[in-house]
Write an enzyme that holds these catalytic residues in place. Structure first.
Site, PDB file in Angstrom:
ATOM      1  N   SER A   1       0.761  -1.447   0.222  1.00 52.78           N
ATOM      2  CA  SER A   1      -0.037  -0.075  -0.348  1.00 52.78           C
ATOM      3  C   SER A   1       1.046   1.021   0.028  1.00 52.78           C
ATOM      4  O   SER A   1       2.164   1.374   0.668  1.00 52.78           O
ATOM      5  CB  SER A   1      -0.738  -0.448   1.521  1.00 52.78           C
ATOM      6  OG  SER A   1       0.379  -0.084   2.334  1.00 52.78           O
TER       7      SER A   1
ATOM      8  N   GLU B   1      -6.556   4.690  -6.506  1.00 52.85           N
ATOM      9  CA  GLU B   1      -6.300   3.308  -6.409  1.00 52.85           C
ATOM     10  C   GLU B   1      -7.417   2.730  -6.370  1.00 52.85           C
ATOM     11  O   GLU B   1      -7.337   2.665  -4.709  1.00 52.85           O
ATOM     12  CB  GLU B   1      -5.191   2.436  -5.978  1.00 52.85           C
ATOM     13  CG  GLU B   1      -4.694   0.969  -6.533  1.00 52.85           C
ATOM     14  CD  GLU B   1      -4.008   0.128  -6.515  1.00 52.85           C
ATOM     15  OE1 GLU B   1      -3.385  -0.675  -6.812  1.00 52.85           O
ATOM     16  OE2 GLU B   1      -3.124   0.256  -4.767  1.00 52.85           O
TER      17      GLU B   1
ATOM     18  N   GLU C   1       7.143  -0.262  -4.107  1.00 52.21           N
ATOM     19  CA  GLU C   1       5.697  -0.180  -5.661  1.00 52.21           C
ATOM     20  C   GLU C   1       4.437  -0.482  -5.042  1.00 52.21           C
ATOM     21  O   GLU C   1       4.149  -1.235  -4.210  1.00 52.21           O
ATOM     22  CB  GLU C   1       6.367  -1.335  -6.425  1.00 52.21           C
ATOM     23  CG  GLU C   1       5.362  -1.258  -8.009  1.00 52.21           C
ATOM     24  CD  GLU C   1       4.803  -2.527  -8.330  1.00 52.21           C
ATOM     25  OE1 GLU C   1       5.407  -3.471  -8.279  1.00 52.21           O
ATOM     26  OE2 GLU C   1       3.633  -1.973  -8.152  1.00 52.21           O
TER      27      GLU C   1
ATOM     28  N   GLN D   1       0.225   3.883   2.414  1.00 53.09           N
ATOM     29  CA  GLN D   1       0.420   4.377   3.043  1.00 53.09           C
ATOM     30  C   GLN D   1       1.062   3.504   3.667  1.00 53.09           C
ATOM     31  O   GLN D   1       2.460   4.098   4.361  1.00 53.09           O
ATOM     32  CB  GLN D   1      -1.202   3.945   4.127  1.00 53.09           C
ATOM     33  CG  GLN D   1      -0.762   4.149   5.303  1.00 53.09           C
ATOM     34  CD  GLN D   1      -2.300   3.651   6.478  1.00 53.09           C
ATOM     35  OE1 GLN D   1      -2.874   2.768   5.245  1.00 53.09           O
ATOM     36  NE2 GLN D   1      -2.796   3.846   7.176  1.00 53.09           N
ATOM     37  N   GLY D   2       1.693   2.472   3.569  1.00 51.74           N
ATOM     38  CA  GLY D   2       3.252   0.820   4.089  1.00 51.74           C
ATOM     39  C   GLY D   2       3.995   1.589   3.480  1.00 51.74           C
ATOM     40  O   GLY D   2       5.171   1.583   4.316  1.00 51.74           O
TER      41      GLY D   2
ATOM     42  N   CYS E   1      -1.572  -4.423  -9.716  1.00 53.26           N
ATOM     43  CA  CYS E   1      -0.756  -3.847  -9.612  1.00 53.26           C
ATOM     44  C   CYS E   1      -0.359  -2.951 -11.052  1.00 53.26           C
ATOM     45  O   CYS E   1      -0.732  -1.647 -10.899  1.00 53.26           O
ATOM     46  CB  CYS E   1       0.915  -3.236  -9.140  1.00 53.26           C
ATOM     47  SG  CYS E   1       1.384  -4.877  -9.703  1.00 53.26           S
TER      48      CYS E   1
HETATM   49  P1  NAP Z   1       0.626  -3.182   3.214  1.00 54.09           P
HETATM   50  O1  NAP Z   1      -0.710  -3.039   4.161  1.00 54.09           O
HETATM   51  O2  NAP Z   1       1.058  -2.191   2.528  1.00 54.09           O
HETATM   52  O3  NAP Z   1       1.333  -4.246   3.719  1.00 54.09           O
HETATM   53  C1  NAP Z   1       2.749  -4.684   3.335  1.00 54.09           C
HETATM   54  C2  NAP Z   1       3.647  -5.045   4.260  1.00 54.09           C
HETATM   55  O4  NAP Z   1       4.465  -3.861   4.025  1.00 54.09           O
HETATM   56  C3  NAP Z   1       3.139  -6.470   5.318  1.00 54.09           C
HETATM   57  O5  NAP Z   1       4.266  -7.092   5.659  1.00 54.09           O
HETATM   58  C4  NAP Z   1       3.235  -5.450   6.712  1.00 54.09           C
HETATM   59  O6  NAP Z   1       2.913  -6.014   7.167  1.00 54.09           O
HETATM   60  C5  NAP Z   1       3.571  -4.181   6.315  1.00 54.09           C
HETATM   61  N1  NAP Z   1       3.880  -2.719   6.453  1.00 54.09           N
HETATM   62  C6  NAP Z   1       2.742  -1.998   6.169  1.00 54.09           C
HETATM   63  N2  NAP Z   1       2.763  -1.209   6.735  1.00 54.09           N
HETATM   64  C7  NAP Z   1       4.107  -0.891   7.623  1.00 54.09           C
HETATM   65  C8  NAP Z   1       4.490  -0.110   8.609  1.00 54.09           C
HETATM   66  N3  NAP Z   1       3.972   1.906   8.795  1.00 54.09           N
HETATM   67  N4  NAP Z   1       5.642  -0.129   8.803  1.00 54.09           N
HETATM   68  C9  NAP Z   1       5.911  -0.905   9.027  1.00 54.09           C
HETATM   69  N5  NAP Z   1       5.522  -2.298   7.937  1.00 54.09           N
HETATM   70  C10 NAP Z   1       5.017  -1.712   7.423  1.00 54.09           C
HETATM   71  O7  NAP Z   1      -0.225  -4.204   2.156  1.00 54.09           O
HETATM   72  P2  NAP Z   1      -0.851  -5.031   2.271  1.00 54.09           P
HETATM   73  O8  NAP Z   1      -1.063  -5.824   2.730  1.00 54.09           O
HETATM   74  O9  NAP Z   1      -0.168  -5.895   0.623  1.00 54.09           O
HETATM   75  O10 NAP Z   1      -2.495  -5.094   1.302  1.00 54.09           O
HETATM   76  C11 NAP Z   1      -3.147  -3.748   1.851  1.00 54.09           C
HETATM   77  C12 NAP Z   1      -3.245  -2.583   0.689  1.00 54.09           C
HETATM   78  O11 NAP Z   1      -2.132  -2.499  -0.040  1.00 54.09           O
HETATM   79  C13 NAP Z   1      -4.278  -2.839  -0.612  1.00 54.09           C
HETATM   80  O12 NAP Z   1      -5.683  -3.207  -0.704  1.00 54.09           O
HETATM   81  C14 NAP Z   1      -3.912  -2.892  -1.571  1.00 54.09           C
HETATM   82  O13 NAP Z   1      -4.515  -1.170  -1.758  1.00 54.09           O
HETATM   83  C15 NAP Z   1      -2.709  -2.235  -1.427  1.00 54.09           C
HETATM   84  N6  NAP Z   1      -1.427  -3.520  -2.407  1.00 54.09           N
HETATM   85  C16 NAP Z   1      -1.066  -2.388  -3.715  1.00 54.09           C
HETATM   86  C17 NAP Z   1      -0.732  -3.187  -4.207  1.00 54.09           C
HETATM   87  C18 NAP Z   1       0.016  -2.952  -5.169  1.00 54.09           C
HETATM   88  O14 NAP Z   1       0.908  -3.118  -6.086  1.00 54.09           O
HETATM   89  N7  NAP Z   1      -0.095  -1.325  -6.796  1.00 54.09           N
HETATM   90  C19 NAP Z   1       0.445  -4.145  -4.194  1.00 54.09           C
HETATM   91  C20 NAP Z   1      -0.590  -4.864  -2.857  1.00 54.09           C
HETATM   92  C21 NAP Z   1      -1.008  -4.541  -1.843  1.00 54.09           C
HETATM   93  P3  NAP Z   1       2.238  -6.068   8.248  1.00 54.09           P
HETATM   94  O15 NAP Z   1       0.642  -6.295   7.858  1.00 54.09           O
HETATM   95  O16 NAP Z   1       2.189  -6.629   9.242  1.00 54.09           O
HETATM   96  O17 NAP Z   1       1.168  -4.081   8.934  1.00 54.09           O
END
Ligand code: NAP
Length: 536
Positions: free
Chosen positions: A251, A403, A274, A253-254, A311
């Site tokens: 994400s 997105e 990404e 945010q992440g 993505c």
């Molecule tokens: P995510 O929430 O960003 O998590 C991805 C990884 O990063 C996880 O291992 C997560 O760990 C870690 N993480 C997230 N926030 C963090 C932080 N503040 N500090 C440290 N580590 C952090 O993504 P997701 O779980 O795959 O999916 C959630 C959303 O991301 C989806 O609904 C979508 O909108 C988006 N996404 C986009 C793409 C793309 O290619 N554009 C691909 C996948 C997902 P934890 O789970 O342990 O927090």
């Protein structure tokens, strides 16, 4: 933390730290089956914390110099050994990934093929040695007014790399995915943080890499796999001084949270994140007039592939309003109406999709023009959704530019080609931009191209953005927010460049130079000598 050696073929709930398997003691978690909407009973995964981050990073630091000093052939053989070990997991891996992701077996088998294909491609990249960019500017002792020294450039790896497994590619962008393969190929040890959406799959692949490390007689710290919460373990990993770069897919945010952690370190490091892209598709008038129905059908297939969890999913369609666009919408709507709802990867991703579509539903001037089959009793399942609005509404509604991760897209009705340009100018950075064009559109497409080059990493004609080829020329990257660093790609051979940096050797005796730069050219590389490419 308790350590022991083991040879299980099913996941046990342990982490891989160098040659040891380690049960975390900072809490526990079970994997989740999104199709059944229930936890998977076995095993229980022990979560790691600061102690495991410290151990994995210390081992990676120790392994860095010996690993990067190995002959390229041994590094290449290691990548191939990982591919063999993954294939050796057989159906156990596919069954576990299916249970944890809700993805069909055929998709996962294809993804496994891509994963081992990437590893083997990087083995070839390593053998070629071109990634070293060996460059020699020989000394010019007689140059006036000053002589020139002997200057030679080659690339070395940055140092140990932290990789965050992606949720949407449990194999190809996870533990042994593109980021890991590129970093190991560069000569960098890797510490992976497993994605919570596929813990068992991650462990199986992590053990396969651990076995490949042993098969090849490498230092144990070349690879570790950690399990734990992003905000604790993930941030601690990025903050650890031994880590010198980060690969992430997820994400916005992440990704941005990790960029902030990396920038706040006493020694800031690059984060290749990404994140988010809506992948605009521009339908030009001649193409639309000639084949609106075929474009509509192809678009619906691309939009719903993998429940839209790519993505490169086509989240925005831009065209001039009129009867031809109506034909496109009718064809896409008919195709979407027959598409079944599909299980999404996690309840969280499903909730985010529901919230994203609800937000778009709530914007004045936006209508829902098509929907896929309803999810009914299927848990965590997404039905496709197609919305329509006009360009003025889009330009004034930031919510429509976000997105929606899933099978949803917005058709933007424009009054003119100039308005299509205005929409293109308004876009944030994208992984892809697609043109549907016929010969009669080429002049207008040429006018739009400079805008799209500024916005996107890959521009494609008469296809769909989903389906990313792993090859030498691929660019899977783009300006913010599609990635945090537009200078690189995360897919394809040049993804290795993210984890390398140049070093210049000035007047070093031949025996002290890296092999790539020695006079006898022992690696038989093509080298840039005095500005000209020289064959070995
Ligand atoms: P995510 O929430 O960003 O998590 C991805 C990884 O990063 C996880 O291992 C997560 O760990 C870690 N993480 C997230 N926030 C963090 C932080 N503040 N500090 C440290 N580590 C952090 O993504 P997701 O779980 O795959 O999916 C959630 C959303 O991301 C989806 O609904 C979508 O909108 C988006 N996404 C986009 C793409 C793309 O290619 N554009 C691909 C996948 C997902 P934890 O789970 O342990 O927090």
């Amino acid at each position: 933390m308790q350590q022991h050696q083991s040879t299980h073929s099913q996941p046990t709930g342990e982490m891989v730290i160098g040659a040891a398997t380690v049960r975390g003691t900072e809490g526990s978690q079970r994997a989740f089956d999104p199709a059944r909407n229930s936890e998977i009973a076995e095993p229980v995964f022990g979560l790691g914390g600061a102690a495991e981050v410290e151990r994995a990073c210390a081992l990676a630091r120790e392994a860095f110099d010996p690993y990067r000093a190995l002959p390229l052939e041994r590094r290449a053989a290691f990548l191939e050994a990982i591919a063999d070990r993954i294939m050796g997991l057989g159906d156990t891996l596919i069954a576990r990934a299916q249970a944890e992701s809700g993805l069909p077996a055929a998709r996962l088998q294809g993804e496994r093929g891509r994963t081992v294909g990437q590893l083997r491609m990087f083995a070839q990249v390593v053998r070629d040695g071109h990634f070293l960019r060996a460059t020699i500017d020989p000394a010019q002792p007689g140059r006036q007014p000053l002589p020139r020294s002997d200057l030679r450039l080659a690339k070395i790896p940055l140092g140990p790399v932290a990789v965050f497994g992606a949720s949407n590619f449990p194999l190809a962008f996870s533990v042994a995915g593109g980021d890991t393969a590129a970093a190991l190929a560069a000569g960098a040890p890797v510490v992976v943080k497993a994605h919570g959406a596929h813990l068992g799959t991650s462990e199986l692949v992590g053990r396969a890499i651990q076995q490949a490390v042993a098969d090849c007689g490498l230092p144990e710290g070349v690879f570790s796999l950690l399990i734990g919460a992003g905000r604790q373990l993930g941030e601690a990993l990025v903050a650890h001084p031994a880590i010198k770069a980060v690969g992430f897919t997820g994400s916005r945010q992440g990704g941005l949270a990790l960029v902030r952690v990396a920038n706040a370190r006493p020694e800031p490091i690059p984060v290749y994140a990404e994140m988010s892209s809506i992948n605009p598709v521009f339908l030009f008038p001649a193409a639309l007039a000639a084949r609106a129905e075929a474009i509509g059908q192809g678009f619906a297939d691309s939009l719903t592939m993998g429940a839209g969890q790519f993505c490169t999913n086509p989240g925005l369609v831009i065209a001039i309003d009129g009867p031809d666009l109506q034909r496109f919408v009718r064809a896409a709507s008919a195709a979407l109406a027959a598409k079944p709802a599909q299980t999404m990867l996690t309840p969280g991703i499903h909730q985010a999709y529901a919230a994203g579509t609800a937000q778009v539903d709530g914007v004045a001037g936006v209508e829902k023009v098509a929907a896929g089959l309803a999810a009914g009793e299927m848990p965590n399942a997404a039905s496709a959704a197609l919305y329509a609005t006009d360009a003025q509404q889009l330009l004034s509604s930031p919510a429509l530019m976000e997105e929606m991760f899933g099978p949803a897209s917005i058709v933007v009705r424009c009054r003119s080609l100039d308005e299509m340009h205005a929409v293109a100018e308004h876009l944030e950075g994208q992984l892809t931009a697609t043109l549907q064009i016929d010969a009669g559109d080429h002049a207008e497409a040429a006018r739009l191209l400079p805008v799209l080059e500024r916005k996107a990493g890959r521009i494609l004609a008469n296809g769909y953005p989903t389906g990313v080829e792993v090859c030498q020329a691929m660019v899977h990257g783009g300006p913010f927010p599609s990635t945090s660093n537009a200078m690189f790609t995360s897919v394809g051979a040049t993804a290795i460049d993210r984890f390398l940096r140049p070093v210049c050797y000035q007047d070093l005796p031949d025996g002290l130079r890296p092999a790539a730069l020695q006079d006898g050219n022992p690696l038989a590389l093509w080298r840039l000598v005095d500005g000209a490419l020289v064959q070995p």
